[in-house]
Design a protein around this motif. Structure first.
Motif, PDB file in Angstrom:
ATOM      1  N   MET A   1       5.545  75.759  55.748  1.00 26.74           N
ATOM      2  CA  MET A   1       5.609  74.321  55.524  1.00 26.74           C
ATOM      3  C   MET A   1       5.059  73.992  54.137  1.00 26.74           C
ATOM      4  N   ASN A   2       5.691  73.039  53.514  1.00 26.49           N
ATOM      5  CA  ASN A   2       5.288  72.601  52.182  1.00 26.49           C
ATOM      6  C   ASN A   2       4.838  71.155  52.236  1.00 26.49           C
ATOM      7  N   ALA A   3       3.741  70.851  51.562  1.00 28.17           N
ATOM      8  CA  ALA A   3       3.273  69.466  51.458  1.00 28.17           C
ATOM      9  C   ALA A   3       3.975  68.832  50.265  1.00 28.17           C
ATOM     10  N   VAL A   4       4.883  67.897  50.530  1.00 30.18           N
ATOM     11  CA  VAL A   4       5.652  67.228  49.474  1.00 30.18           C
ATOM     12  C   VAL A   4       5.707  65.739  49.794  1.00 30.18           C
ATOM     13  N   THR A   5       6.103  64.958  48.798  1.00 27.62           N
ATOM     14  CA  THR A   5       6.384  63.554  49.081  1.00 27.62           C
ATOM     15  C   THR A   5       7.849  63.448  49.466  1.00 27.62           C
ATOM     16  N   GLY A   6       8.141  62.590  50.411  1.00 28.34           N
ATOM     17  CA  GLY A   6       9.496  62.441  50.920  1.00 28.34           C
ATOM     18  C   GLY A   6      10.452  61.892  49.885  1.00 28.34           C
ATOM     19  N   CYS A   7      11.712  61.905  50.219  1.00 31.89           N
ATOM     20  CA  CYS A   7      12.764  61.411  49.337  1.00 31.89           C
ATOM     21  C   CYS A   7      12.527  59.931  49.020  1.00 31.89           C
ATOM     22  N   PRO A   8      12.498  59.557  47.728  1.00 35.63           N
ATOM     23  CA  PRO A   8      12.274  58.147  47.400  1.00 35.63           C
ATOM     24  C   PRO A   8      13.394  57.235  47.889  1.00 35.63           C
ATOM     25  N   GLY A   9      14.619  57.726  47.937  1.00 36.21           N
ATOM     26  CA  GLY A   9      15.733  56.919  48.454  1.00 36.21           C
ATOM     27  C   GLY A   9      15.583  56.631  49.935  1.00 36.21           C
ATOM     28  N   CYS A  10      15.163  57.630  50.702  1.00 37.54           N
ATOM     29  CA  CYS A  10      14.935  57.429  52.138  1.00 37.54           C
ATOM     30  C   CYS A  10      13.749  56.492  52.376  1.00 37.54           C
ATOM     31  N   SER A  11      12.712  56.613  51.547  1.00 41.67           N
ATOM     32  CA  SER A  11      11.553  55.721  51.663  1.00 41.67           C
ATOM     33  C   SER A  11      11.956  54.279  51.406  1.00 41.67           C
ATOM     34  N   ASN A  15      11.436  51.394  54.331  1.00 40.68           N
ATOM     35  CA  ASN A  15      10.402  50.361  54.252  1.00 40.68           C
ATOM     36  C   ASN A  15      10.547  49.426  53.060  1.00 40.68           C
ATOM     37  N   GLY A  16      11.633  49.526  52.306  1.00 42.05           N
ATOM     38  CA  GLY A  16      11.883  48.594  51.219  1.00 42.05           C
ATOM     39  C   GLY A  16      11.096  48.883  49.951  1.00 42.05           C
ATOM     40  N   ARG A  17      10.340  49.978  49.915  1.00 36.47           N
ATOM     41  CA  ARG A  17       9.565  50.351  48.724  1.00 36.47           C
ATOM     42  C   ARG A  17       9.762  51.830  48.438  1.00 36.47           C
ATOM     43  N   ARG A  18       9.601  52.194  47.193  1.00 34.85           N
ATOM     44  CA  ARG A  18       9.688  53.599  46.808  1.00 34.85           C
ATOM     45  C   ARG A  18       8.300  54.237  46.803  1.00 34.85           C
TER      46      ARG A  18
END
Length: 76
Positions: A1-11, A15-18
């Protein structure tokens, strides 16, 4: 498993914010096919700091196709 930030487009869609959403993802889920983003994490394999956390794969359809093939092999 890798600790990453999720896709900004999916975010943005959820929730309406990047805003960065930290996630633990296996190697097989580090590419978002919907938004053509590769969640790289904070370092490359050699430990060099990266200036960005997401690589745009929109101009590299061969990488997306290879990842899709890899996912199909994992399901077998």
């Amino acid at each position: 498993m890798n600790a990453v930030t999720g896709c900004p487009g999916c975010s943005l869609a959820r929730n309406g914010r990047r805003c960065p959403i930290p996630q633990y993802l296996p190697d097989s889920r580090l590419v978002c096919h919907r938004h053509h983003a590769w969640m790289l994490g904070r370092h490359t394999l050699v430990g060099t700091q990266l200036p960005i956390e997401h690589a745009d794969l929109g101009n590299t359809p061969e990488v997306l196709a290879a990842h899709h093939t890899h996912i199909r092999f994992l399901r077998c």
